[in-house]
Write a protein that holds these residues in place. Sequence first.
Motif, PDB file in Angstrom:
ATOM      1  N   GLU A 379      42.849  24.674  35.769  1.00 30.93           N
ATOM      2  CA  GLU A 379      43.674  25.881  35.675  1.00 30.93           C
ATOM      3  C   GLU A 379      43.843  26.554  37.031  1.00 30.93           C
ATOM      4  O   GLU A 379      44.952  26.917  37.412  1.00 30.93           O
ATOM      5  CB  GLU A 379      43.070  26.859  34.666  1.00 30.93           C
ATOM      6  CG  GLU A 379      43.077  26.337  33.232  1.00 30.93           C
ATOM      7  CD  GLU A 379      42.514  27.358  32.259  1.00 30.93           C
ATOM      8  OE1 GLU A 379      42.172  28.489  32.703  1.00 30.93           O
ATOM      9  OE2 GLU A 379      42.417  27.038  31.062  1.00 30.93           O
ATOM     10  N   ALA A 380      42.724  26.740  37.743  1.00 31.08           N
ATOM     11  CA  ALA A 380      42.794  27.381  39.051  1.00 31.08           C
ATOM     12  C   ALA A 380      43.585  26.508  40.016  1.00 31.08           C
ATOM     13  O   ALA A 380      43.334  25.302  40.140  1.00 31.08           O
ATOM     14  CB  ALA A 380      41.388  27.615  39.600  1.00 31.08           C
ATOM     15  N   VAL A 381      44.563  27.102  40.691  1.00 30.30           N
ATOM     16  CA  VAL A 381      45.441  26.368  41.597  1.00 30.30           C
ATOM     17  C   VAL A 381      45.205  26.828  43.033  1.00 30.30           C
ATOM     18  O   VAL A 381      45.197  28.029  43.316  1.00 30.30           O
ATOM     19  CB  VAL A 381      46.927  26.574  41.215  1.00 30.30           C
ATOM     20  CG1 VAL A 381      47.845  25.931  42.248  1.00 30.30           C
ATOM     21  CG2 VAL A 381      47.195  25.980  39.828  1.00 30.30           C
ATOM     22  N   GLY A 382      45.012  25.870  43.914  1.00 28.22           N
ATOM     23  CA  GLY A 382      44.801  26.184  45.318  1.00 28.22           C
ATOM     24  C   GLY A 382      45.180  25.011  46.186  1.00 28.22           C
ATOM     25  O   GLY A 382      45.653  23.973  45.702  1.00 28.22           O
ATOM     26  N   GLU A 383      44.961  25.141  47.494  1.00 25.65           N
ATOM     27  CA  GLU A 383      45.252  24.045  48.409  1.00 25.65           C
ATOM     28  C   GLU A 383      44.114  23.035  48.377  1.00 25.65           C
ATOM     29  O   GLU A 383      42.939  23.400  48.434  1.00 25.65           O
ATOM     30  CB  GLU A 383      45.457  24.534  49.842  1.00 25.65           C
ATOM     31  CG  GLU A 383      45.806  23.385  50.790  1.00 25.65           C
ATOM     32  CD  GLU A 383      46.027  23.813  52.231  1.00 25.65           C
ATOM     33  OE1 GLU A 383      46.399  22.950  53.053  1.00 25.65           O
ATOM     34  OE2 GLU A 383      45.817  24.997  52.540  1.00 25.65           O
TER      35      GLU A 383
END
Length: 543
Positions: A379-383
């Motif tokens: 769920e958590a979106v990042g680089e």
Amino acid sequence: MLSTMQDGNLSIANLLRHGSRVHAASEVVTWTGTGSRRSTYAEVGREAARLANALRGLGITGDQRVGTFMWNNNEHLVAYMAIPAMGAVLHTLNIRLFPEQLTYIVNHAEDKVILVDGTLVPLLAKQVPTFETVEHIVVVNGDPATLEVPDGITVHAYADLLAGQPDTFDWPDVDERSAAAMCYTSGTTGNPKGVAYSHRSIWLHSMQVCSTESMGLRQSDRALVIVPQFHAMSWGLPYAAMMVGASMIMPDRFLQPEPLAKIIAAEKPTMAGAVPTIWQGLLAQLNAAPQDLAPLREAVVGGSACPPALMDAFDKLGVTIIHAWGMTETSPLGSVSRAPGGLDEETAHGYRVLQGRFPAGVRARLVGDDGEELPWDNEAVGELEVAGPWVAASYYNADPQDNAEKFHDGWLRTGDVGAITPDGFLRLTDRAKDVIKSGGEWISSVDLENEVMAHPAVAEAAVIGVPDEKWDERPLVAVVLKEGQTASADELRGFLADKVAKWQLPEHWTFITEVPKTSVGKFDKKRLRAQYADGGLDVSHVG
């Protein structure tokens, strides 16, 4: 230190010794357009020795760079083996770079010798006067008299240069951590950046390519190596094939859908590797002229996201597309998507469309805008940032600012944005530079592209963000229709209505004949944005 193990050298020379002796009968097949010419790994070993002896005579005595401007063929494989095995550095030159970028990388790497295929001489010839360090050019399978060069450069015929050379060579015992090969990024922003692969990193990467959780390359395979040898070292397939003895089928310059279909029919590959655009073209060819693809069982697809509709189409043809992710800086293997065992078909398909699970040699983490590491909860979106023994730690001879922006704390910043499942599967949503921020919310251009390309009339679709007074940015969809098919912007928007959130539905559409591509076959969204800014796209507004 408590250990009873020998300290073996992971050098390309030892890989060549192994492959040419243990797998002496394995084949290298080069397509000629009407048939094939064949060589064995034993013959590759002998020719590699002759090439190494010849290069010694041209002054290659240490880690000088030797460039290759070549198609995928037997001679290029020989260069792959001979150049690093003798202690020099193989530099694969991307034949599709802009001319000024080719000049830049040749001069930046300080290439001393360049091997060029005869059919590519006209392309290279235009830039030869701009090369500052090149002393010798070797024409392979062509007439050297066709190449005019300035004073200071000598032209040789490959066959003449190797004639009379010994077919054995005293391969040096090089440091496994020294450079074996160089590849430059495709330079979508600024000048291309150089990555120098070590002998050790190539060995470890090759072992992973052969792993069953990865590409699963095995001795009984006949691998159709479509991905260019100048594109991230052909995804490591040549070295991995030499390691396990898989035979290789090289398409040379015959990369169009019709000749690829002929190669498959004639040479019966069991696996293959190429970017999605190759498989989309081949699918259109197979729809127009159906043929049996057996025994081709798997096709590894990377370089850019593979549309699920393309996977489904090849499933029906009996070929499983294996989704993979990587980049020049990761050698390039970063992840491969093989679904965990024991799953029903629908759940397994949900894994297959992801970019893949990280192997033991690649550590990964997600970093948010605040620099904090994010959880693996899908769920958590990042680089995405990665590290490992076949991941670059810096660019070769680069501006310190370029290195500082891309590498930090032992991690490579990939520029890819996504999430990771609790069991280590990567789900990319976009490139950081391609994410569309609309009204403070993020829209994935990749997700929209995949949904549009699921429409039966659509061959390709690329999505970019364009300025919007109210929402900051909104998506613009550039569509290429299949030959003989029709579809309107209203129809395509309606097709998306139950597939994406209402606020993500694009209002801006344009129909084009071809999506511009980068030198390695990815969608070139920078050029699309420039075309839009210059008023070069005929845009329809719907909704």
